[in-house]
Design a protein around this motif. Structure first.
Motif, mmCIF file in Angstrom:
data_model
loop_
_atom_site.group_PDB
_atom_site.id
_atom_site.type_symbol
_atom_site.label_atom_id
_atom_site.label_comp_id
_atom_site.label_asym_id
_atom_site.label_seq_id
_atom_site.Cartn_x
_atom_site.Cartn_y
_atom_site.Cartn_z
ATOM 1 N N ALA A 125 74.827 27.330 13.583
ATOM 2 C CA ALA A 125 74.431 28.963 12.826
ATOM 3 C C ALA A 125 73.691 29.476 14.300
ATOM 4 N N ALA A 126 74.464 30.937 14.440
ATOM 5 C CA ALA A 126 74.432 31.590 15.394
ATOM 6 C C ALA A 126 73.374 32.507 15.535
ATOM 7 N N THR A 127 72.506 33.078 14.316
ATOM 8 C CA THR A 127 71.718 33.264 14.222
ATOM 9 C C THR A 127 70.160 32.688 12.877
ATOM 10 N N ARG A 128 69.026 32.708 13.726
ATOM 11 C CA ARG A 128 68.219 32.358 12.798
ATOM 12 C C ARG A 128 67.034 32.627 12.376
ATOM 13 N N LYS A 129 66.385 33.008 10.722
ATOM 14 C CA LYS A 129 65.011 33.419 11.061
ATOM 15 C C LYS A 129 63.989 33.670 12.213
ATOM 16 N N VAL A 130 63.219 34.385 12.090
ATOM 17 C CA VAL A 130 62.213 34.216 13.285
ATOM 18 C C VAL A 130 60.966 33.909 12.697
ATOM 19 N N ALA A 131 60.222 32.763 12.933
ATOM 20 C CA ALA A 131 58.856 32.368 12.041
ATOM 21 C C ALA A 131 57.707 33.551 12.095
ATOM 22 N N CYS A 132 56.521 33.821 10.948
ATOM 23 C CA CYS A 132 56.015 34.972 10.361
ATOM 24 C C CYS A 132 54.861 34.150 11.883
ATOM 25 N N THR A 133 53.943 35.606 12.555
ATOM 26 C CA THR A 133 52.861 35.009 12.658
ATOM 27 C C THR A 133 51.592 35.450 12.225
ATOM 28 N N GLU B 137 55.928 35.956 21.497
ATOM 29 C CA GLU B 137 55.146 34.874 20.510
ATOM 30 C C GLU B 137 56.008 34.173 19.242
ATOM 31 N N ARG B 138 56.803 35.369 18.853
ATOM 32 C CA ARG B 138 57.539 35.211 17.998
ATOM 33 C C ARG B 138 59.064 34.053 18.535
ATOM 34 N N HIS B 139 60.217 34.389 19.164
ATOM 35 C CA HIS B 139 61.238 34.012 19.546
ATOM 36 C C HIS B 139 60.278 32.555 20.117
ATOM 37 N N THR B 140 58.960 32.064 20.705
ATOM 38 C CA THR B 140 58.895 30.318 21.003
ATOM 39 C C THR B 140 58.380 29.596 19.890
ATOM 40 N N LEU B 141 57.562 30.380 18.136
ATOM 41 C CA LEU B 141 57.844 30.233 17.143
ATOM 42 C C LEU B 141 59.269 29.376 16.967
ATOM 43 N N ALA B 142 59.931 30.419 16.447
ATOM 44 C CA ALA B 142 61.392 30.292 15.963
ATOM 45 C C ALA B 142 61.794 28.634 17.042
ATOM 46 N N PHE B 143 62.052 29.751 18.182
ATOM 47 C CA PHE B 143 62.285 27.532 19.376
ATOM 48 C C PHE B 143 62.581 26.672 18.661
ATOM 49 N N LEU B 144 60.863 26.185 18.471
ATOM 50 C CA LEU B 144 60.392 25.094 18.040
ATOM 51 C C LEU B 144 60.600 24.608 17.626
ATOM 52 N N GLN B 145 60.201 25.579 16.215
ATOM 53 C CA GLN B 145 60.615 25.384 15.014
ATOM 54 C C GLN B 145 62.359 25.416 14.339
ATOM 55 N N GLU B 146 62.903 25.393 15.290
ATOM 56 C CA GLU B 146 64.911 24.624 15.573
ATOM 57 C C GLU B 146 64.704 23.057 15.861
ATOM 58 N N VAL B 147 63.414 22.824 17.211
ATOM 59 C CA VAL B 147 63.495 21.890 17.678
ATOM 60 C C VAL B 147 62.789 20.785 17.014
ATOM 61 N N MET B 148 61.761 21.255 15.709
ATOM 62 C CA MET B 148 61.383 20.507 14.882
ATOM 63 C C MET B 148 61.999 20.028 14.395
#
Length: 585
Positions: free
Chosen positions: A66-74, A104-115
């Motif tokens: 998917a082209a877009t994902r929800k950003v994780a909240c901090t 930070e927001r983009h990092t958490l979202a990216f790592l969640q996608e990897v996870m």
């Protein structure tokens, strides 16, 4: 070295407390995971405890993301009602992640996608309806994807696709029907420990930069030496990059013990040195001799009996021959669990010979060391307590994620004096803590990966009894396979008798060869059977098992079991699959 004591660092009781299968423990873990990881923890718990649908097996191509994902909240509130804007990874690069400002927001979202990618792969690894391997020939993979490195960076969408593609074509070594290597299985606690180790990203050479990991290495190596049988766990040791390096360490230390001047003056200052090992031993002994300047011609191979065990009388005969030539025997390497047959050399008899001729005794228990955890099977290593050094690979029989290999040395301080170089920029002598915990100078490496944490955390989660149950199960499965095929039409055992380890060695004889006389033509045709069946297994992705020739024996299957996920049904499947794939040969 002073003991770090008991309590948190030591191994728990064997009564099953702290069992990860306990629902209360599991749910408590989930609450912690959700608190600190948000969506990652929710996803992991859903996958592990059945609150989410099992992901479907991917098809022939990697599905578009998917082209877009929800950003994780901090925020600190979980769950929260914070707005979660979409993120488009096609417009993001690694430079947008931490330590970037506002990364930070983009990092958490990216790592969640990897996870998410990793967790789906983990779950599929245990799904028997999925392939063990999606096999493609090298030229096919090279042509289908662009693997080259470029000057310009890829965006994060492409990076996530790279992760997905890599795992799509990876071998599922945790699959219950993967029997190809000595290292199989995928332990969840060990996997979590590996993730933590990579996150910590430190080096093992000094206490100041790896305080907890250095203490855990001390505690774990001491426990392993106790299990070997050295009083009070005395001695020394180190985790190294695999059994081959551990064996080379043993050879290095044995040479130094006999001729300490070799450290400064080299091989020119010592007589011709000779090492002895069985003809079924691991090739790493010769590799170590080549690397240390001893030479492969100085490694004498001792004859084995029909089960692959070293013959002590031949060892003593060869030692006497060498001494008569004026050469110096300096090491005998006995094997506890040979790679192909799974044989255990007679360690007590070898120990008597080594004591008689004052030769360093090393035991390569890379494959068989795990049996020391089993009350039922540890007798097979009787005499290991008399060794001067022992190689033990928990990443094999104990199922610890790669890599995890330990060299254990009976004499404390010998490894340090053999290898230390006193680098003053690392090992300052006026530090404010106990310098015995700066263990890096006893290693050949400077940079050394943290390999201990996986083993330590698994030991805490399973207890010694958990490892024992794992090992006993795998050996029972090997005996189950042996009992099925020993008298089954179309199978011939490579040697008689129950397996000593989980190695079961056999030929599958197709119907076309069963009535042929046992002559050179039959052997020639039989030698081609296992390679063809193995190729078909891989092309269809159903299972994997190894084969090889040995001595005058043509290609045969070597079945090994170290994955606790395997069952009787998986053994039955393997037999049926071999017959299905080989009946027309």
């Amino acid at each position: 070295m002073a003991s770090p004591g008991s309590g948190f660092w030591s191994f728990g009781s064997e009564d099953g407390s702290g069992d990860p299968e306990n629902p209360g423990t599991a749910r408590a873990w989930c609450q912690v995971a959700q608190k600190f990881t948000g969506g990652i923890g929710n996803k992991l718990c859903a996958l592990l405890y059945g609150d989410s649908e099992k992901p479907a097996e991917s098809g022939g191509t990697v599905p578009p993301r998917a082209a877009t994902r929800k950003v994780a909240c901090t925020c600190d509130q979980k769950p929260c009602s914070c707005p979660k804007p979409d993120v488009n990874y096609a417009f993001l690069h690694a430079t947008d992640l931490l330590p970037a400002c506002d990364g930070e927001r983009h990092t958490l979202a990216f790592l969640q996608e990897v996870m998410n990618i990793l967790l789906q792969y983990v779950v599929k690894s245990f799904d028997r309806t999925t392939k063990v391997i999606d096999f493609h020939y090298p030229n096919e993979l090279l042509q289908e994807y662009n693997w080259e490195l470029a000057d310009q960076p890829q965006n994060l969408e492409e990076i996530l696709t790279n992760c997905q593609t890599t795992l799509k074509y990876a071998i599922k070594t945790g699959h219950p029907r993967y029997f190809n290597q000595l290292s199989t299985g995928l332990d969840m606690v060990g996997l979590a420990a590996d993730w933590l180790t990579s996150t910590a990203n430190t080096n093992m050479f000094t206490y100041e930069i790896a305080p907890v990991f250095v203490l855990l290495e001390y505690v774990t190596l001491k426990k392993m030496r106790e299990i070997v049988g050295w009083p009070g766990g005395s001695g020394d040791g180190i985790f190294s990059p695999g059994g081959a390096i551990s064996n080379m360490y043993a050879m290095l230390i044995a040479r130094y013990k006999m001729f300490p001047e070799v450290k400064e003056k080299g091989m020119a200052a010592v007589p011709r040195l000779i090492a002895f090992t069985s003809e079924h031993s691991h090739f790493s002994l010769k590799k170590g001799a080549a690397a240390l300047g001893i030479g492969t011609d100085s490694v004498i191979l001792i004859k084995c009996d029909e089960r692959g065990k070293m013959i002590p009388s031949d060892l003593e005969r060869r030692i006497l021959e060498v001494k008569q030539k004026g050469f110096v025997p300096f090491l005998v390497s006995a094997t506890a669990g040979t790679t192909v047959y799974g044989a255990f050399d007679p360690l007590l008899a070898v120990a008597d010979i080594c004591r008689k001729y004052k030769i360093w005794m090393h035991v390569d228990a890379a494959w068989g060391g795990g049996l020391l955890m089993s009350q039922k099977h540890k007798w097979k290593l009787s005499g290991v307590e008399r060794a001067n050094s022992v190689t033990w690979n928990p990443h094999k029989m104990m199922g610890v994620p790669l890599q995890c290999s330990a060299l254990l040395v009976r004499e404390e301080g010998l490894m340090q004096s053999c290898n230390q170089m006193h680098a003053s920029y690392l090992f300052q002598q006026d530090k404010h803590y106990d310098l015995s915990y700066d263990t890096g100078d006893k290693a050949l490496q400077c940079g050394r990966h943290v390999d201990v944490f996986k083993l330590w955390l698994m030991w805490r989660a399973k207890g010694t009894t958990g490892f024992e149950a794992h090992i006993d199960k795998c050996l029972e499965l090997a005996e189950y396979l042996y009992n099925i095929i020993k008298n089954r039409e179309g199978y011939e055992m490579v040697f008689d008798g129950k397996p000593q380890h989980t190695n079961v060695c056999f030929w599958y004889v197709p119907p076309s060869l069963r009535t042929l006389e046992d002559n050179e033509e039959r052997m020639s045709r039989l030698s081609k059977v296992a390679p063809v069946i193995k190729a078909r297994m891989m092309e269809q992705g159903t299972t994997m098992v190894s084969y090889q020739p040995l001595g005058d024996k043509v290609n045969f299957f070597r079945m090994v079991i170290s994955n606790p996920a395997a069952t009787h049904q998986d053994i039955d499947f393997l037999i049926e699959e071999i017959e299905r794939l080989g009946q027309d040969l």
